[in-house]
Design an enzyme around this catalytic site. Structure first.
Site, mmCIF file in Angstrom:
data_model
loop_
_atom_site.group_PDB
_atom_site.id
_atom_site.type_symbol
_atom_site.label_atom_id
_atom_site.label_comp_id
_atom_site.label_asym_id
_atom_site.label_seq_id
_atom_site.Cartn_x
_atom_site.Cartn_y
_atom_site.Cartn_z
ATOM 1 N N GLU A 99 -11.800 6.305 5.003
ATOM 2 C CA GLU A 99 -11.611 7.339 6.270
ATOM 3 C C GLU A 99 -12.929 7.321 6.442
ATOM 4 O OE1 GLU A 99 -8.360 9.763 4.710
ATOM 5 O OE2 GLU A 99 -7.783 8.534 3.922
ATOM 6 N N TYR A 123 0.830 -1.422 0.066
ATOM 7 C CA TYR A 123 0.200 0.111 0.260
ATOM 8 C C TYR A 123 0.651 0.991 0.052
ATOM 9 C CZ TYR A 123 -2.899 3.713 1.596
ATOM 10 O OH TYR A 123 -3.628 4.695 1.730
#
Length: 654
Positions: free
Chosen positions: A529, A164
């Protein structure tokens, strides 16, 4: 050959000058020639020679006389702004806000260094770095860890592993694998797209703190930054080349993405930058003027530069340092007010506070005793009301140890969290070179500093809340036994009437600003998020509240000193007389009405520079050394703040 960077409307132009005896008028005309060269309508100019304009230096905005020679008023690589007659100020020109900082105009390149290792920086160090007192270098151990971390990342890229943020997209695009040929573009796109902040730029001091803190975090060696990029950041810091960082745009998770992206963007040579030499200008010109090159991002470096809580934490460091400074001085100001209002010191007896032994409460009571104890510092004002019939004072005086005390304890609590955060790795993913792997986590979440700064805001506000009530007592003749609003010929003169209103308005604003920002959360990045800290606003409003507290206490300091005038020829204790003399060195007594704002600002400056504390501190420290060793058997030892109340020849309200 000297070269100058000239800003005209929306463009920056490099203008070489073979003859430094040419005039500023020549420089302006030469810049205009270059400006209209590629304009289809000549930029609206018919004749450059007859064009009317003014020229000012970008640094300080000082106007230049067009008849002066270049060698007399400019230095090589100076930045200047050319304003065409009839134009408004170019919207692309960003002057430093006047009054933002008295430090910026007085900046001198420091000679001393602070060595960063990612583990030992304090909030005090960080504020001093922001003030431009030090340059930065890395420790050898930090250098070693950075190299090891980068070597692991280079191996990951070479082996085409899917990790990532290194070989994938970000957030919702975490599952999108990016070809090796596009990895540099991936990092650059990340910084550019995330540079989406709005609002006024951070001041140079605060941007310097932000950059220093990001360098410190990268120096820990868990972010995968390359030594070349980190050294380029250090060079930019040491030259005080500071990116344009808008103050708004972070939700505090995943870190302070927008402000840190703006910080990185300038280092890439894009957007705006400020330096003491150039003022605001295009970043590429500012870097070039200081002999620096824009950074070229390697895999993962964009993410390493923008993922973390450094804006929350750097602003929080300033807030907690200023809160600590004003809390100490609030005790001194309150003690002076107590003297003017002829209060008693009985409420500060150490035996009372030993029964409720909160450290802050005990410390504040000790400070009051050290400033007011009649055995150590005889007071003619105290002696004048020795046999009065009042038994006890209002809470705003009597309960200062309890109210100021919890503020002190909260500041210490917050400072510990901020200092931990300053030396924490808040990147994602983390690069563990010793384990040979990267691990995704959530250290970027700003909840710790956000919650702490909300606590700080609530606690430090109380210093202003109780101070405003003491100002009321000083100004109200039915409570103070002094002339109304601390002025003679009331009616003709209004004295401190509206100064008290100003204090009340600031306290009222603080009540709204004290609402915790960290109780809010909005889901972002397509619910990836889905919980955020809102720590950026927590930090910004903490600074606003601290400033309001400083201003309210500045007004109380002026009011208390004015009250002393009506008690003359009597004198207060020696340390409080020294405080009075300090104030009178910058603000004269209020004999009749005059423009008051400059007086408040002068008193505020004394508090910002901690001069009130510096005047009183020797007396407080001396009291501790003289009284604490005299502790009775069974009472606290010399290193305790629980100093006993010494036998007194005189007391008040007895």
């Amino acid at each position: 050959m000297p070269r100058f960077t000239v800003h005209i409307r929306d463009e920056w132009l490099a203008v070489p000058c073979r003859d430094a005896t040419n005039t500023i008028q020549w420089l302006g005309q030469e810049a205009l020639k270059r400006y209209i060269k590629n304009k289809p309508d000549n930029g609206g100019f018919k004749d450059v020679k007859n064009a009317r304009f003014v020229v000012r230096r970008c640094q300080g905005l000082g106007l230049l006389d067009t008849d002066d020679t270049i060698e007399d008023v400019l230095e090589d690589n100076d930045f200047v702004e050319l304003a065409i007659a009839g134009d408004t100020m170019s919207p692309d020109f960003i002057p430093c806000e006047p009054g933002v900082s008295h430090l910026t105009a007085a900046y001198k390149e420091p000679r001393e260094f602070i060595s960063l290792d990612g583990n030992s920086l304090t909030s005090t160090d960080l504020v001093n770095l922001g003030r431009g007192l030090y340059k930065i270098k890395l420790t050898l151990e930090a250098e070693r860890k950075v190299v090891q971390s980068r070597e692991l990342l280079d191996t990951i890229v070479k082996e085409n592993k899917v990790v990532y943020g290194i070989t994938t997209g970000f957030g919702k695009f975490a599952r999108t694998v990016i070809p090796v040929s596009k990895l540099k573009e991936l990092q650059e796109n990340l910084v550019r797209s995330h540079s989406a902040g709005v609002g006024n730029p951070l001041s140079p001091e605060r941007t310097r703190m932000l950059l220093a803190l990001r360098i410190n975090v990268l120096a820990k060696g868990y972010s995968g930054i390359s030594p070349e990029t980190l050294h380029a950041m250090i060079q930019a810091f040491n030259a005080s080349c500071l990116s344009f960082v808008p103050e708004k745009g972070t939700v505090g998770a995943s870190g302070d993405l927008a402000p840190l992206s703006h910080l990185a963007l300038g280092l890439m040579g894009e957007g705006k930058m400020w330096s003491p030499k150039s003022g605001w200008a295009d970043a590429k010109y500012v870097l070039e003027a200081h002999g620096l090159k824009p950074i070229s991002l390697k895999p993962k470096e964009g993410l390493a530069l923008i993922n973390g809580t450094q804006m929350i934490t750097s602003l929080g460091a300033e807030a907690v340092e200023r809160a600590q400074a004003i809390a100490r001085q609030a005790d001194i100001i309150a003690a002076l007010t107590l003297e003017v209002l002829k209060g008693t010191t009985k409420a500060f007896d150490s035996d009372i506070h030993k029964l409720r032994p909160h450290p802050g409460q005990i410390e504040v009571a000790l400070r009051f005793r050290s400033l007011l104890d009649s055995d150590h510092h005889p007071s003619e004002i105290a002696e004048s009301h020795r046999f009065c019939d009042r038994v006890q004072d209002a809470y705003t005086m009597r309960c200062c140890p309890q109210v100021h005390g919890i503020t002190n304890d909260t500041i210490n609590f917050v400072q510990n969290i901020i200092n931990t955060e300053i030396n924490s790795a808040t990147d994602n993913p983390m690069v563990f070179s010793e384990r040979g792997e990267t691990i995704s986590g959530g250290n970027f979440h700003g909840e710790y500093p956000a919650k702490a700064l909300d606590f700080l805001t609530i606690a430090v506000h109380e210093l202003a809340s109780i101070s405003e009530r003491r100002i009321e007592r000083l100004c109200n003749p039915s409570l103070s036994e002094l002339p109304a609003f601390l002025v003679n010929e009331g009616g003709l003169n209004s004295g401190f009437m509206i100064a008290h209103c100003t204090a009340a308005s600031l306290v009222s604003e603080n009540k709204v600003l004290c609402h915790p920002s960290s109780v809010d959360s909005l889901s972002t990045s397509a619910a990836t998020e889905d919980h955020v800290s809102m720590g950026g606003w927590a930090a910004r409003k903490a600074l606003r509240v601290v400033e309001h507290v400083e201003q309210v206490l500045a007004i109380e300091l002026l009011a208390a000193c004015q009250g002393i005038e009506f008690l003359r020829p009597l004198h207060t204790t020696t340390p409080l007389e020294k405080v009075y003399e300090l104030v009178r060195s910058v603000v004269k007594p209020w004999m009749k009405d005059r423009f008051m704002s400059p007086d408040i600002e002068a008193a505020h400056r004394l508090l910002l520079d901690q001069k009130v504390w510096n005047v009183a501190k020797p007396y407080i420290e001396k009291y501790k050394t003289e009284v604490i060793p005299e502790s009775r058997p069974g009472s606290p030892t010399a290193f305790s703040l629980e100093a006993p109340a010494s036998p007194r020849k005189r007391c008040r309200h007895e």
